[in-house]
Structures are given as structure tokens and as C-alpha cells.
Scaffold this active site. Structure first.
Site, PDB file in Angstrom:
ATOM      1  N   THR A  97       0.858  -1.173   0.000  1.00 61.91           N
ATOM      2  CA  THR A  97       0.000   0.000   0.000  1.00 61.91           C
ATOM      3  C   THR A  97       0.897   1.226   0.000  1.00 61.91           C
ATOM      4  O   THR A  97       1.988   1.197   0.574  1.00 61.91           O
ATOM      5  CB  THR A  97      -0.912   0.039   1.241  1.00 61.91           C
ATOM      6  OG1 THR A  97      -1.417   1.359   1.445  1.00 61.91           O
ATOM      7  CG2 THR A  97      -0.175  -0.365   2.492  1.00 61.91           C
ATOM      8  N   CYS A 117      -2.137   5.113  -5.200  1.00 68.21           N
ATOM      9  CA  CYS A 117      -2.892   4.247  -4.301  1.00 68.21           C
ATOM     10  C   CYS A 117      -3.018   2.932  -5.054  1.00 68.21           C
ATOM     11  O   CYS A 117      -3.347   2.930  -6.249  1.00 68.21           O
ATOM     12  CB  CYS A 117      -4.259   4.834  -3.978  1.00 68.21           C
ATOM     13  SG  CYS A 117      -5.280   3.740  -2.963  1.00 68.21           S
TER      14      CYS A 117
END
Length: 229
Positions: A83, A196
Site C-alpha cells: 500500500t 494508491c
């Protein structure tokens, strides 16, 4: 082949893509029935989201650091935080293990440089777009970084947490992201970093003429490079 330790679950939608991309990269490199050696520790994302909203990044760092330690003790030879946003605590994670951590911003910067970009736009959560841990790192590596205007940053963040992380990929949200990308290109961005790891599931390369840098795929392939080195 070294074993990749993957801190996943943030969200599990992108963790699936990490697993797919890592195995695809090994298949391309080695052929046959070869596949990646991966250990994944999948965290409970709602608990981490609550800590994010409370601003308790120390607790997040402690949890990810402990999870990385579990992977190292299980045999991981290198570490990946699956992430972008949680790289805000990357130094805490790296400091708690003895194996190397492959930083997602470093891998993305390397790919951007390879493709000849120097002025890039960044889409991600508000933490990624507004805090210094990501933008500052890219700038220290020689890049000029643009982020959307404040209202558009809120749109991107809302779509990430309320839709993409829940597996919802809506045409209207794709259109909004493409509008924001076009606005960033008009400001001079040569490419846009999909900062992202779920955004690449919404915006595909064929959706826009602006070059995209999918951090999930770039990060996964960089980990495989390290695992096969």
C-alpha cells in the site's frame, strides 16, 4: 529465489493484484511452472483505518512493524508494504526487521526516471498527496510533483476509501479521475502516478492519453527483481 514478505490487506483488493503481478513477473522471467515465493501477513484494515482517522500513526507503525517481524521470522528475505499510504511508517517497519524493505516510492521513481519523466502528478489518499513522506521523497529524488487542487483531493480520497477499497469501480468515479488527470496534465504533468494501489483497478492505461505509473504493478515487479537477484 528469495521469499517475498508481503504486508497485505490494506486493502485486500490490491493485495490480490500484488499476488497476481508478482507471480506473473516470475512466470515471464523464468517460464515453465515457476511462481513467486510469497509469505503474506494480511492485516485487518478497518482497525488501521480507525487509527488513521484518529491520527495515531505510532500505533499503526507498531502494528505493521510487528506484522513484518512475523514475516521475517517465518522466512521472508525481503519486505513489501502492499500500500502507498502505509509507507508513512515505512521507516518504523524497516527499522524493526533485518531484511531489506522495498520502498514503493523509490521503485516508482526509478520507473519514472527510466521512462524519461521529471514532472509527475500524484493521485492517492489525502495522506499520500498532502503529507511529506511521499511527495518529499519524490522531490528528494529529483522530481517535480503536482497534486490535485484541494476539492479534487477530497474526491480522490473519498473514492478510494468508500469505493475502491470495497471493490466498487464505478463509471462516474472513473470519469472524475480522468477529469482530474486531464487537469494535472494541463498544468504540465508528463505522467500521473497512481499512488494508491487500488487506482489501477479503476483507471487503466487505455482510459487516458496521459502516461500512468501503476504503483502496485511497479512495486510488485521490483520485489520480484530483488527476489531473483
Amino acid at each position: 529465489m528469495k521469499t517475498i514478505g508481503l504486508l497485505g490487506g490494506m486493502s485486500w483488493e490490491s493485495s490480490l493484484e500484488y499476488y497476481r503481478a508478482m507471480n506473473q513477473a516470475v512466470k515471464e522471467r523464468l517460464g515453465g511452472l515457476h511462481s513467486a515465493k510469497i509469505l503474506m501477513n494480511s492485516l485487518e484494515f478497518q482497525e488501521l483505518r480507525d487509527l488513521m482517522c484518529a491520527g495515531d500513526w505510532d500505533a499503526i507503525g507498531d502494528r505493521l512493524g510487528a506484522a513484518a517481524g512475523v514475516l521475517e521470522r517465518a522466512g521472508a528475505d525481503l519486505m513489501v508494504i502492499g500500500t502507498n499510504t502505509m509507507h508513512k511508517v515505512a521507516d518504523r517497519v524497516a527499522g524493526g526487521v533485518s531484511v531489506p524493505l522495498i520502498h514503493i516510492a523509490d521503485a516508482t521513481a526509478e520507473e519514472a526516471r527510466r521512462r524519461g519523466f521529471s514532472k509527475v502528478a500524484l493521485l492517492g489518499t489525502v495522506f499520500t498527496m498532502e503529507d511529506d513522506f511521499y511527495v518529499g521523497r519524490l522531490e528528494s529524488l529529483g522530481f517535480e510533483v503536482l497534486v490535485p487542487e484541494a476539492g479534487d483531493r477530497r474526491i480522490v480520497d473519498r473514492v478510494i476509501f468508500e469505493e475502491l477499497c470495497k471493490g466498487s469501480f464505478l463509471d462516474g468515479s472513473r470519469a472524475e479521475f480522468l477529469r482530474i488527470i486531464d487537469a494535472l496534465a494541463a498544468r504540465g504533468a508528463e505522467a500521473v502516478i497512481l499512488g494508491c494501489t487500488e487506482i489501477g483497478l479503476l483507471v487503466r492505461p487505455g482510459d487516458t492519453d496521459v502516461p500512468t505509473l501503476d504503483t502496485c504493478l511497479i512495486h510488485a515487479r521490483k520485489a520480484v527483481d530483488a527476489a531473483l537477484s
